[in-house]
Design an enzyme around this catalytic site. Sequence first.
Site, PDB file in Angstrom:
ATOM      1  N   ARG A 141      61.453   0.165 -43.062  1.00 55.55           N
ATOM      2  CA  ARG A 141      62.631  -0.632 -43.367  1.00 55.55           C
ATOM      3  C   ARG A 141      62.802  -0.841 -44.862  1.00 55.55           C
ATOM      4  O   ARG A 141      61.861  -0.639 -45.631  1.00 55.55           O
ATOM      5  CB  ARG A 141      62.638  -1.982 -42.634  1.00 55.55           C
ATOM      6  CG  ARG A 141      61.307  -2.691 -42.585  1.00 55.55           C
ATOM      7  CD  ARG A 141      61.412  -3.942 -41.718  1.00 55.55           C
ATOM      8  NE  ARG A 141      60.183  -4.713 -41.790  1.00 55.55           N
ATOM      9  CZ  ARG A 141      60.055  -5.953 -41.394  1.00 55.55           C
ATOM     10  NH1 ARG A 141      61.078  -6.602 -40.891  1.00 55.55           N
ATOM     11  NH2 ARG A 141      58.906  -6.588 -41.487  1.00 55.55           N
TER      12      ARG A 141
ATOM     13  N   ARG B  50      70.376  -7.938 -25.373  1.00 56.34           N
ATOM     14  CA  ARG B  50      71.367  -8.987 -25.081  1.00 56.34           C
ATOM     15  C   ARG B  50      72.630  -8.343 -24.548  1.00 56.34           C
ATOM     16  O   ARG B  50      73.051  -7.312 -25.071  1.00 56.34           O
ATOM     17  CB  ARG B  50      71.740  -9.740 -26.360  1.00 56.34           C
ATOM     18  CG  ARG B  50      70.649 -10.605 -26.878  1.00 56.34           C
ATOM     19  CD  ARG B  50      71.245 -11.642 -27.819  1.00 56.34           C
ATOM     20  NE  ARG B  50      70.176 -12.239 -28.591  1.00 56.34           N
ATOM     21  CZ  ARG B  50      70.058 -12.121 -29.902  1.00 56.34           C
ATOM     22  NH1 ARG B  50      70.948 -11.456 -30.605  1.00 56.34           N
ATOM     23  NH2 ARG B  50      69.039 -12.680 -30.524  1.00 56.34           N
TER      24      ARG B  50
ATOM     25  N   GLU C  28      59.313  -0.531 -46.981  1.00 57.36           N
ATOM     26  CA  GLU C  28      58.093  -0.931 -46.265  1.00 57.36           C
ATOM     27  C   GLU C  28      57.548   0.259 -45.479  1.00 57.36           C
ATOM     28  O   GLU C  28      58.277   0.899 -44.727  1.00 57.36           O
ATOM     29  CB  GLU C  28      58.442  -2.090 -45.323  1.00 57.36           C
ATOM     30  CG  GLU C  28      57.264  -2.603 -44.536  1.00 57.36           C
ATOM     31  CD  GLU C  28      57.631  -3.791 -43.645  1.00 57.36           C
ATOM     32  OE1 GLU C  28      58.398  -4.680 -44.082  1.00 57.36           O
ATOM     33  OE2 GLU C  28      57.158  -3.800 -42.499  1.00 57.36           O
TER      34      GLU C  28
ATOM     35  N   TYR D 264      49.039 -12.629 -33.880  1.00 57.53           N
ATOM     36  CA  TYR D 264      50.273 -12.708 -34.648  1.00 57.53           C
ATOM     37  C   TYR D 264      50.966 -14.027 -34.331  1.00 57.53           C
ATOM     38  O   TYR D 264      51.140 -14.378 -33.172  1.00 57.53           O
ATOM     39  CB  TYR D 264      51.225 -11.541 -34.331  1.00 57.53           C
ATOM     40  CG  TYR D 264      52.495 -11.691 -35.153  1.00 57.53           C
ATOM     41  CD1 TYR D 264      52.540 -11.222 -36.453  1.00 57.53           C
ATOM     42  CD2 TYR D 264      53.598 -12.384 -34.658  1.00 57.53           C
ATOM     43  CE1 TYR D 264      53.667 -11.424 -37.244  1.00 57.53           C
ATOM     44  CE2 TYR D 264      54.727 -12.596 -35.442  1.00 57.53           C
ATOM     45  CZ  TYR D 264      54.744 -12.107 -36.732  1.00 57.53           C
ATOM     46  OH  TYR D 264      55.848 -12.323 -37.513  1.00 57.53           O
TER      47      TYR D 264
ATOM     48  N   ASP E 232      54.461 -16.318 -35.700  1.00 56.78           N
ATOM     49  CA  ASP E 232      55.528 -16.596 -36.649  1.00 56.78           C
ATOM     50  C   ASP E 232      55.166 -17.894 -37.355  1.00 56.78           C
ATOM     51  O   ASP E 232      54.309 -18.651 -36.889  1.00 56.78           O
ATOM     52  CB  ASP E 232      56.875 -16.706 -35.919  1.00 56.78           C
ATOM     53  CG  ASP E 232      57.504 -15.330 -35.704  1.00 56.78           C
ATOM     54  OD1 ASP E 232      57.213 -14.414 -36.500  1.00 56.78           O
ATOM     55  OD2 ASP E 232      58.275 -15.162 -34.736  1.00 56.78           O
TER      56      ASP E 232
ATOM     57  N   ARG F 207      57.962  -6.884 -23.563  1.00 56.43           N
ATOM     58  CA  ARG F 207      59.375  -6.760 -23.246  1.00 56.43           C
ATOM     59  C   ARG F 207      60.095  -6.252 -24.487  1.00 56.43           C
ATOM     60  O   ARG F 207      59.583  -6.349 -25.603  1.00 56.43           O
ATOM     61  CB  ARG F 207      59.944  -8.104 -22.787  1.00 56.43           C
ATOM     62  CG  ARG F 207      59.659  -9.259 -23.727  1.00 56.43           C
ATOM     63  CD  ARG F 207      60.156 -10.567 -23.170  1.00 56.43           C
ATOM     64  NE  ARG F 207      61.582 -10.672 -23.340  1.00 56.43           N
ATOM     65  CZ  ARG F 207      62.180 -11.083 -24.459  1.00 56.43           C
ATOM     66  NH1 ARG F 207      61.468 -11.406 -25.526  1.00 56.43           N
ATOM     67  NH2 ARG F 207      63.482 -11.167 -24.540  1.00 56.43           N
TER      68      ARG F 207
ATOM     69  N   ARG G 191      46.652  -3.615 -38.456  1.00 55.18           N
ATOM     70  CA  ARG G 191      47.598  -2.689 -39.093  1.00 55.18           C
ATOM     71  C   ARG G 191      47.915  -3.265 -40.466  1.00 55.18           C
ATOM     72  O   ARG G 191      47.983  -4.478 -40.653  1.00 55.18           O
ATOM     73  CB  ARG G 191      48.914  -2.580 -38.290  1.00 55.18           C
ATOM     74  CG  ARG G 191      48.789  -1.937 -36.943  1.00 55.18           C
ATOM     75  CD  ARG G 191      48.448  -0.470 -36.991  1.00 55.18           C
ATOM     76  NE  ARG G 191      49.386   0.306 -37.773  1.00 55.18           N
ATOM     77  CZ  ARG G 191      49.129   1.540 -38.218  1.00 55.18           C
ATOM     78  NH1 ARG G 191      47.956   2.124 -37.969  1.00 55.18           N
ATOM     79  NH2 ARG G 191      50.032   2.190 -38.917  1.00 55.18           N
TER      80      ARG G 191
HETATM   81  C1  LIG Z   1      55.500  -8.293 -42.698  1.00 53.89           C
HETATM   82  C2  LIG Z   1      55.547  -9.649 -42.068  1.00 53.89           C
HETATM   83  C3  LIG Z   1      56.735 -10.319 -41.966  1.00 53.89           C
HETATM   84  C4  LIG Z   1      56.783 -11.574 -41.365  1.00 53.89           C
HETATM   85  N1  LIG Z   1      57.985 -12.203 -41.264  1.00 53.89           N
HETATM   86  C5  LIG Z   1      58.057 -13.416 -40.676  1.00 53.89           C
HETATM   87  C6  LIG Z   1      59.323 -14.061 -40.523  1.00 53.89           C
HETATM   88  O1  LIG Z   1      60.371 -13.545 -40.901  1.00 53.89           O
HETATM   89  N2  LIG Z   1      59.328 -15.286 -39.928  1.00 53.89           N
HETATM   90  C7  LIG Z   1      58.182 -15.908 -39.484  1.00 53.89           C
HETATM   91  O2  LIG Z   1      58.266 -17.015 -38.954  1.00 53.89           O
HETATM   92  N3  LIG Z   1      56.983 -15.305 -39.635  1.00 53.89           N
HETATM   93  C8  LIG Z   1      56.887 -14.085 -40.215  1.00 53.89           C
HETATM   94  N4  LIG Z   1      55.655 -13.483 -40.372  1.00 53.89           N
HETATM   95  C9  LIG Z   1      54.440 -14.212 -39.954  1.00 53.89           C
HETATM   96  C10 LIG Z   1      53.873 -15.133 -41.088  1.00 53.89           C
HETATM   97  O3  LIG Z   1      53.501 -14.345 -42.185  1.00 53.89           O
HETATM   98  C11 LIG Z   1      52.682 -15.909 -40.524  1.00 53.89           C
HETATM   99  O4  LIG Z   1      53.125 -16.789 -39.534  1.00 53.89           O
HETATM  100  C12 LIG Z   1      51.953 -16.763 -41.553  1.00 53.89           C
HETATM  101  O5  LIG Z   1      51.583 -16.012 -42.658  1.00 53.89           O
HETATM  102  C13 LIG Z   1      50.707 -17.369 -40.918  1.00 53.89           C
HETATM  103  O6  LIG Z   1      50.064 -18.214 -41.831  1.00 53.89           O
HETATM  104  P1  LIG Z   1      48.467 -18.301 -41.879  1.00 53.89           P
HETATM  105  O7  LIG Z   1      48.162 -19.479 -42.704  1.00 53.89           O
HETATM  106  O8  LIG Z   1      47.924 -18.229 -40.501  1.00 53.89           O
HETATM  107  O9  LIG Z   1      47.993 -16.930 -42.576  1.00 53.89           O
HETATM  108  P2  LIG Z   1      48.178 -16.357 -44.032  1.00 53.89           P
HETATM  109  O10 LIG Z   1      49.556 -16.571 -44.519  1.00 53.89           O
HETATM  110  O11 LIG Z   1      47.669 -14.978 -44.019  1.00 53.89           O
HETATM  111  O12 LIG Z   1      47.224 -17.268 -44.926  1.00 53.89           O
HETATM  112  C14 LIG Z   1      45.811 -17.100 -44.951  1.00 53.89           C
HETATM  113  C15 LIG Z   1      45.356 -17.346 -46.368  1.00 53.89           C
HETATM  114  O13 LIG Z   1      43.917 -17.354 -46.398  1.00 53.89           O
HETATM  115  C16 LIG Z   1      43.497 -16.702 -47.574  1.00 53.89           C
HETATM  116  N5  LIG Z   1      42.120 -16.236 -47.362  1.00 53.89           N
HETATM  117  C17 LIG Z   1      41.714 -15.316 -46.433  1.00 53.89           C
HETATM  118  N6  LIG Z   1      40.388 -15.118 -46.537  1.00 53.89           N
HETATM  119  C18 LIG Z   1      39.956 -15.925 -47.533  1.00 53.89           C
HETATM  120  C19 LIG Z   1      38.663 -16.160 -48.125  1.00 53.89           C
HETATM  121  N7  LIG Z   1      37.582 -15.506 -47.689  1.00 53.89           N
HETATM  122  N8  LIG Z   1      38.575 -17.050 -49.130  1.00 53.89           N
HETATM  123  C20 LIG Z   1      39.683 -17.724 -49.584  1.00 53.89           C
HETATM  124  N9  LIG Z   1      40.919 -17.525 -49.070  1.00 53.89           N
HETATM  125  C21 LIG Z   1      41.046 -16.644 -48.056  1.00 53.89           C
HETATM  126  C22 LIG Z   1      44.499 -15.579 -47.746  1.00 53.89           C
HETATM  127  O14 LIG Z   1      44.522 -15.093 -49.069  1.00 53.89           O
HETATM  128  C23 LIG Z   1      45.806 -16.266 -47.334  1.00 53.89           C
HETATM  129  O15 LIG Z   1      46.459 -16.854 -48.448  1.00 53.89           O
HETATM  130  C24 LIG Z   1      55.593 -12.181 -40.897  1.00 53.89           C
HETATM  131  C25 LIG Z   1      54.387 -11.500 -40.993  1.00 53.89           C
HETATM  132  C26 LIG Z   1      54.357 -10.230 -41.538  1.00 53.89           C
HETATM  133  C27 LIG Z   1      53.066  -9.485 -41.579  1.00 53.89           C
END
Ligand SMILES: Cc1cc2nc3c(=O)[nH]c(=O)nc-3n(C[C@H](O)[C@H](O)[C@H](O)COP(=O)(O)OP(=O)(O)OC[C@H]3O[C@@H](n4cnc5c(N)ncnc54)[C@H](O)[C@@H]3O)c2cc1C
Length: 380
Positions: free
Chosen positions: A283, A178, A308, A356, A358, A174, A252
């Site tokens: 952006r 608004r 970016e 993905y 948040d 979607r 990506r």
């Molecule tokens: C550009 C962008 C903007 C975003 N903006 C928002 C926002 O405004 N608001 C929002 O709510 N969410 C946002 N998000 C989403 C947010 O980044 C994620 O929800 C969050 O990072 C998820 O956390 P995670 O722990 O799953 O993953 P990650 O944050 O990726 O953490 C995974 C960790 O594992 C580590 N790791 C991976 N492989 C290994 C390995 N083999 N050995 C040791 N360590 C390892 C990595 O280095 C990393 O530190 C955004 C995402 C992107 C891409």
Amino acid sequence: MLNTKYIVVGAGVFGSVVAERIASVLNEPVTVIEKRGHAGGNCYSEIDRETGIECHRYGSHIFHTSSDAVWEYITQFGAFTGYRHKVLAVSGGKIYFLPINLKTLCDVHQRFITPEEAQRLLSGEKTDPATATNLEEKAIALIGRELYEKFIKGYTAKQWEKDPRDLPPDIISRLPVRTSFNTDYFSDPYQGVPKDGYFKLFERILSDPRISLLLNTDFKSIRHEISPDSTVIYTGMIDEFFDYRFGMLEWRSLRFEWETHRCRDYQGTTVVNYTDAEVPFTRIHEFKHYHPERREPFDSDKTVICKEYSKTWSHGMEAYYPVNTGRNQALLKQYQELARRNPNVIFGGRLGCYRYWDMDKAVLAALDCFESRIKENYHG
Ligand SMILES: Cc1cc2nc3c(=O)[nH]c(=O)nc-3n(C[C@H](O)[C@H](O)[C@H](O)COP(=O)(O)OP(=O)(O)OC[C@H]3O[C@@H](n4cnc5c(N)ncnc54)[C@H](O)[C@@H]3O)c2cc1C
């Protein structure tokens, strides 16, 4: 030998929350292994030395949620500001609010439009999205050609480095529109950024003395040292864990170009999207606007911006967004099947689940993982 009962791989949101729960609820020691030089995953921020401005190193991160449980949990580790995110978009040299709302429609048509008229304008242009054979057809079916061409076409082409006519329709389910003058980007009741910064937030989540954080340590390099009796919570890439046995999942990636400018204010807001295909970046972020309450860096005559760019991912690059195609979903299923045969490893987080999320969804998934898979099976 790493012989704590629990080993968490990755100190992002998911890994940090799980580690905190294991330490504070089960009273168990836990080792957190992080390959980067900092905790926080992609939410990490740091203070820029030259300007004193807090910069989100992996793109702008705004915490927003509708979940009382998530908000209650996360605010234990520090207060959040009342920042509410607004996104502006430059299209054809003019500036508009996103997501598309009544103000955007009035600006596009250069006159006052009522909510009822907006509804008619939008539905009058619609065809059935279910019959769309590509992303362009689907977007036009959802919001009409004019808005598609102004806000979606060029931006999507840059995001995917592909003509939207060559992209599958399923990439979008979607497009938010608004018919009110609410110009907020998110509609969640709880929103903000951590008052003391994301780096402090993660420092506090991981501050329990039962948590040992090993930075600059890749799971691959210590895998052989892990006791077979340990439970591993793995938030790295699921295909990497299995040595890409069935092939690589596609992502990506992004490239960030950082600039410090000698001016008080570069663009007047945190994020401006550039929707025209001719502008190479998607952006611009200007980080001082996340903290207008920090008077000194905010009022200073310097500012940090970041452009970016979207990039095709290849092995070794940072993986940002999963690519939701049939091929990748089928591959993921194969890896998930293998994962089921490894009961001592729990896959979590966006990289381990190939999706993905948040931040609030990552917190929720981590809390749920702790309750249903770790605490439930805990025998003291
Ligand atoms: C550009 C962008 C903007 C975003 N903006 C928002 C926002 O405004 N608001 C929002 O709510 N969410 C946002 N998000 C989403 C947010 O980044 C994620 O929800 C969050 O990072 C998820 O956390 P995670 O722990 O799953 O993953 P990650 O944050 O990726 O953490 C995974 C960790 O594992 C580590 N790791 C991976 N492989 C290994 C390995 N083999 N050995 C040791 N360590 C390892 C990595 O280095 C990393 O530190 C955004 C995402 C992107 C891409």
